[in-house]
Motif scaffolding. Sequence first.
Motif, mmCIF file in Angstrom:
data_model
loop_
_atom_site.group_PDB
_atom_site.id
_atom_site.type_symbol
_atom_site.label_atom_id
_atom_site.label_comp_id
_atom_site.label_asym_id
_atom_site.label_seq_id
_atom_site.Cartn_x
_atom_site.Cartn_y
_atom_site.Cartn_z
ATOM 1 N N VAL A 12 -57.724 -12.513 -34.298
ATOM 2 C CA VAL A 12 -59.029 -12.620 -33.375
ATOM 3 C C VAL A 12 -59.345 -11.306 -32.678
ATOM 4 C CG1 VAL A 12 -59.717 -13.673 -31.275
ATOM 5 C CG2 VAL A 12 -58.653 -15.049 -32.786
ATOM 6 N N LEU A 13 -58.256 -10.594 -32.512
ATOM 7 C CA LEU A 13 -58.483 -9.262 -31.732
ATOM 8 C C LEU A 13 -59.166 -8.194 -32.706
ATOM 9 C CD1 LEU A 13 -58.082 -7.719 -29.296
ATOM 10 C CD2 LEU A 13 -55.534 -7.179 -30.217
ATOM 11 N N PRO A 14 -58.957 -7.871 -33.920
ATOM 12 C CA PRO A 14 -59.501 -6.911 -34.647
ATOM 13 C C PRO A 14 -61.070 -7.049 -34.656
ATOM 14 C CG PRO A 14 -57.654 -7.401 -35.813
ATOM 15 C CD PRO A 14 -57.833 -8.336 -34.753
ATOM 16 N N PRO A 15 -61.791 -8.412 -35.210
ATOM 17 C CA PRO A 15 -62.890 -8.640 -35.170
ATOM 18 C C PRO A 15 -63.763 -8.496 -33.804
ATOM 19 C CG PRO A 15 -61.902 -10.269 -36.359
ATOM 20 C CD PRO A 15 -60.834 -9.704 -35.609
ATOM 21 N N LEU A 16 -63.074 -8.829 -32.756
ATOM 22 C CA LEU A 16 -63.667 -8.802 -31.353
ATOM 23 C C LEU A 16 -63.709 -7.321 -30.915
ATOM 24 C CD1 LEU A 16 -61.895 -11.658 -29.339
ATOM 25 C CD2 LEU A 16 -64.114 -11.457 -30.307
ATOM 26 N N THR A 17 -62.601 -6.522 -31.284
ATOM 27 C CA THR A 17 -62.614 -5.036 -31.021
ATOM 28 C C THR A 17 -63.946 -4.240 -31.821
ATOM 29 O OG1 THR A 17 -60.178 -5.126 -30.946
ATOM 30 C CG2 THR A 17 -61.375 -2.983 -31.226
ATOM 31 N N GLY A 18 -64.181 -4.810 -33.125
ATOM 32 C CA GLY A 18 -65.124 -4.259 -34.118
ATOM 33 C C GLY A 18 -66.383 -4.716 -33.376
ATOM 34 N N LEU A 19 -66.744 -6.020 -32.640
ATOM 35 C CA LEU A 19 -67.783 -6.098 -32.222
ATOM 36 C C LEU A 19 -68.168 -5.630 -30.921
ATOM 37 C CD1 LEU A 19 -68.048 -9.965 -32.864
ATOM 38 C CD2 LEU A 19 -69.239 -8.371 -33.991
#
Length: 302
Positions: free
Chosen positions: A52-59
Amino acid sequence: MSAVMETTMNENPKPAAASAAAVSTAAATPVVKTKSKQPKRSPLMAGLLMKVLPPLTGLAFLVLVWQIIAAKTGNFPTPLVTLQEAIKLFSDPFYRTGPNDQGIGWNVLASLQRVAIGFGLAALVGIPLGFLIGRVRFLSGMFGPIISLLKPVSPLAWLPIGLLVFKSANPAAIWSIFICSIWPMIINTAVGVQRVPQDYMNVARVLNLSEWKILTKILFPSVLPYMLTGVRLAIGTAWLVIVAAEMLTGGVGIGFWVWDEWNNLNVPHIIIAIVVIGVVGLILEQLLVALAKAFTYEQVSN
């Protein structure tokens, strides 16, 4: 002499016994190492966090860059303004007040309908043709130069031909989707047929199997992963082409909706349409990836 030795032995047992007891006590006493207390983290929670963390960081990074661009450019909408417009837009996506004034939902459905027709026709023609080209050497030599010549042509270059032949914008857009979707299906299917192990064909020849049995029992199961890869590549190209084709032909569709909003200088709606196009394309891609995984089998080594 013996008396002296006995006296000496009687005088020394206490230190020896004491040292032996000390050594045994030291050996029996466990060495306690102090460990710093750290909170235990569940492997499930750690795996979920890493997903979950990498996609949220990218967004978050994308929104930050967007906000910086909006701050530097006065006429570019901020993420908050775009979000507010999106809430208004999706509160009633299927309104219809006229032929050229319809909600974004109707425009997406119209584009998907064109893609489904053009893509379906390309599959009906391209997959059987790929089997024939891969199976018959004469057809491979016959169609190889034609495919090599026409495949690099931009799909939009075929749009005027469609307008000239069909005299209408809707069939011309479907024609553009058809012509851009057919090449990946033909090429990947033909390559899959040509890579079928020769041992399979030798067994079929020994068993005197008919061509239909060879097609259904040997070729189709072996070629299916290649064929689905061609289908997945074709659907992505088709969805890209329909947006550009609708910008040129007009009518109802997400491409025409983007161009119409540009004429009205409604930039937030253009950004919303870009996001919608990306989400729909991602959904189509993931559906076909899941279908390909369901029909792809890995060889298990002994």
